[in-house]
Design a protein around this motif. Structure first.
Motif, mmCIF file in Angstrom:
data_model
loop_
_atom_site.group_PDB
_atom_site.id
_atom_site.type_symbol
_atom_site.label_atom_id
_atom_site.label_comp_id
_atom_site.label_asym_id
_atom_site.label_seq_id
_atom_site.Cartn_x
_atom_site.Cartn_y
_atom_site.Cartn_z
ATOM 1 N N GLU A 1 16.708 6.914 27.351
ATOM 2 C CA GLU A 1 15.442 6.642 26.659
ATOM 3 C C GLU A 1 15.516 5.309 25.912
ATOM 4 N N ILE A 2 16.633 5.051 25.283
ATOM 5 C CA ILE A 2 16.817 3.786 24.575
ATOM 6 C C ILE A 2 16.711 2.611 25.537
ATOM 7 N N ASP A 3 17.312 2.740 26.708
ATOM 8 C CA ASP A 3 17.242 1.665 27.702
ATOM 9 C C ASP A 3 15.783 1.371 28.077
ATOM 10 N N ALA A 4 15.005 2.425 28.261
ATOM 11 C CA ALA A 4 13.590 2.242 28.593
ATOM 12 C C ALA A 4 12.847 1.601 27.422
ATOM 13 N N MET A 5 13.208 1.988 26.210
ATOM 14 C CA MET A 5 12.550 1.422 25.034
ATOM 15 C C MET A 5 12.912 -0.049 24.835
ATOM 16 N N LEU A 6 14.135 -0.412 25.158
ATOM 17 C CA LEU A 6 14.537 -1.819 25.051
ATOM 18 C C LEU A 6 13.744 -2.686 26.024
ATOM 19 N N LEU A 7 13.517 -2.165 27.219
ATOM 20 C CA LEU A 7 12.693 -2.893 28.186
ATOM 21 C C LEU A 7 11.262 -3.011 27.677
ATOM 22 N N MET A 8 10.747 -1.930 27.129
ATOM 23 C CA MET A 8 9.401 -1.945 26.564
ATOM 24 C C MET A 8 9.311 -2.948 25.414
ATOM 25 N N GLN A 9 10.349 -2.980 24.598
ATOM 26 C CA GLN A 9 10.384 -3.909 23.470
ATOM 27 C C GLN A 9 10.360 -5.359 23.949
ATOM 28 N N GLU A 10 11.104 -5.618 25.012
ATOM 29 C CA GLU A 10 11.150 -6.972 25.567
ATOM 30 C C GLU A 10 9.783 -7.417 26.069
ATOM 31 N N GLN A 11 9.015 -6.470 26.587
ATOM 32 C CA GLN A 11 7.710 -6.787 27.170
ATOM 33 C C GLN A 11 6.559 -6.626 26.176
ATOM 34 N N ARG A 12 6.852 -6.170 24.973
ATOM 35 C CA ARG A 12 5.824 -5.886 23.969
ATOM 36 C C ARG A 12 5.110 -7.165 23.533
ATOM 37 N N THR A 13 3.786 -7.135 23.564
ATOM 38 C CA THR A 13 2.992 -8.289 23.143
ATOM 39 C C THR A 13 2.698 -8.202 21.644
ATOM 40 N N PRO A 14 2.339 -9.308 21.023
ATOM 41 C CA PRO A 14 1.951 -9.267 19.604
ATOM 42 C C PRO A 14 0.795 -8.309 19.344
ATOM 43 N N GLU A 15 -0.135 -8.227 20.272
ATOM 44 C CA GLU A 15 -1.268 -7.311 20.091
ATOM 45 C C GLU A 15 -0.804 -5.856 20.143
ATOM 46 N N GLN A 16 0.096 -5.544 21.046
ATOM 47 C CA GLN A 16 0.636 -4.186 21.113
ATOM 48 C C GLN A 16 1.418 -3.845 19.843
ATOM 49 N N ALA A 17 2.143 -4.801 19.330
ATOM 50 C CA ALA A 17 2.873 -4.581 18.081
ATOM 51 C C ALA A 17 1.904 -4.319 16.935
ATOM 52 N N ARG A 18 0.812 -5.057 16.898
ATOM 53 C CA ARG A 18 -0.199 -4.858 15.851
ATOM 54 C C ARG A 18 -0.819 -3.465 15.948
ATOM 55 N N GLN A 19 -1.161 -3.044 17.150
ATOM 56 C CA GLN A 19 -1.750 -1.726 17.340
ATOM 57 C C GLN A 19 -0.773 -0.619 16.950
ATOM 58 N N ALA A 20 0.486 -0.789 17.291
ATOM 59 C CA ALA A 20 1.497 0.206 16.934
ATOM 60 C C ALA A 20 1.610 0.340 15.424
ATOM 61 N N ALA A 21 1.557 -0.786 14.732
ATOM 62 C CA ALA A 21 1.642 -0.752 13.274
ATOM 63 C C ALA A 21 0.409 -0.078 12.672
ATOM 64 N N GLN A 22 -0.759 -0.357 13.197
ATOM 65 C CA GLN A 22 -1.993 0.212 12.662
ATOM 66 C C GLN A 22 -2.071 1.715 12.888
ATOM 67 N N ASP A 23 -1.533 2.189 14.006
ATOM 68 C CA ASP A 23 -1.611 3.618 14.317
ATOM 69 C C ASP A 23 -0.575 4.445 13.564
ATOM 70 N N HIS A 24 0.071 3.820 12.586
ATOM 71 C CA HIS A 24 0.917 4.611 11.683
ATOM 72 C C HIS A 24 0.069 5.588 10.876
ATOM 73 N N GLU A 25 -1.162 5.224 10.583
ATOM 74 C CA GLU A 25 -2.052 6.068 9.776
ATOM 75 C C GLU A 25 -2.373 7.368 10.522
ATOM 76 N N GLN A 26 -2.130 8.489 9.875
ATOM 77 C CA GLN A 26 -2.429 9.784 10.473
ATOM 78 C C GLN A 26 -3.767 10.284 9.923
ATOM 79 N N SER A 27 -4.816 9.928 10.602
ATOM 80 C CA SER A 27 -6.166 10.311 10.196
ATOM 81 C C SER A 27 -7.016 10.502 11.430
#
Length: 235
Positions: free
Chosen positions: A57-83
């Motif tokens: 799973e970590i290997d898959a996440m590292l690949l995802m991290q490498e391909q992660r765009t700034p917009e995807q990072a922003r969305q991930a941060a915003q969806d921390h809110e549980q509402s």
């Protein structure tokens, strides 16, 4: 209800184990629809993957991290809110907390219920978070020091989606698509393994089935459904 018909077999299995639950106050004076003392949810989740599977799973996440765009990072941060109001991009601009007090109460209580139940697995297995397991994981979303399995965010997003889609079936497909995004963003954000998200989905399903026999949930659900459909101008 829609999801009870879909999940009837699981309902029977769980109800034999748990009995029906009444809403009750926790030690923090919040109200929940299902007490953790009524059922051991870990019996239905199963344990998290072993170290070898976690490494994959970590290997898959590292690949995802490498391909992660700034917009995807922003969305991930915003969806921390549980509402539930994070579903506003699906529900429309009338889906606002200050307009929907009964809907707010229902989903806030569902959130507290999910929090109470998820702690069973987190405390039992104490699975370490991905950035702790492997320091090459660079998280962009916030996370707590609690166990990683099951994901509380996935539990709430899918529980909210099940109930919200039952209230507004006209939007059910988009609601569930958005719920999946919440889970994906926790993985994309580097704070949960994919298997944490899958466990959160299973836990949400279990909770959704069990609370159906709770009169407090039935009453809150009916009132919130009427309020929401009126606000959205749906018959």
């Amino acid at each position: 209800m829609y999801f009870i018909r879909k999940l009837g077999g699981l309902a029977l299995l769980c109800w034999c184990a748990a009995g029906w639950a009444q809403g009750s106050a926790t030690e923090t004076d919040s109200w929940i629809y299902l007490e953790p003392t009524q059922i051991d949810s870990t019996r239905f989740l199963g344990p998290p993957p072993d170290a070898a599977a976690t490494r994959r799973e970590i290997d898959a996440m590292l690949l995802m991290q490498e391909q992660r765009t700034p917009e995807q990072a922003r969305q991930a941060a915003q969806d921390h809110e549980q509402s539930v109001f994070r579903f506003a991009d699906v529900m429309g601009n009338k889906f606002q907390r200050d307009r929907l007090p009964l809907t707010t109460r229902l989903f806030d209580t569902l959130h507290e219920t999910g929090n109470a139940m998820e702690k069973q697995g987190k405390k039992k297995w104490r699975r370490v978070r991905p950035p702790v397991f492997d320091t090459r994981i660079r998280p962009v979303a916030r996370y707590s020091a609690s166990g990683s399995y099951p994901s509380g965010h996935a539990t709430f997003s899918f529980l909210a989606a099940i109930v919200l889609a039952d209230m507004v079936p006209e939007k059910s497909e988009r609601i569930f698509t958005r719920a999946r995004e919440f889970g994906e963003h926790r993985v994309m954000g580097g704070v949960h393994y994919p298997s944490d998200i899958a466990a959160g989905q299973r836990l949400a399903t279990l909770i959704a089935v069990l609370i159906q026999q709770n009169p407090a949930f039935q009453q809150d659900y009916a009132a919130a459904r009427a309020e929401l459909r009126a606000a959205l101008e749906l018959q």
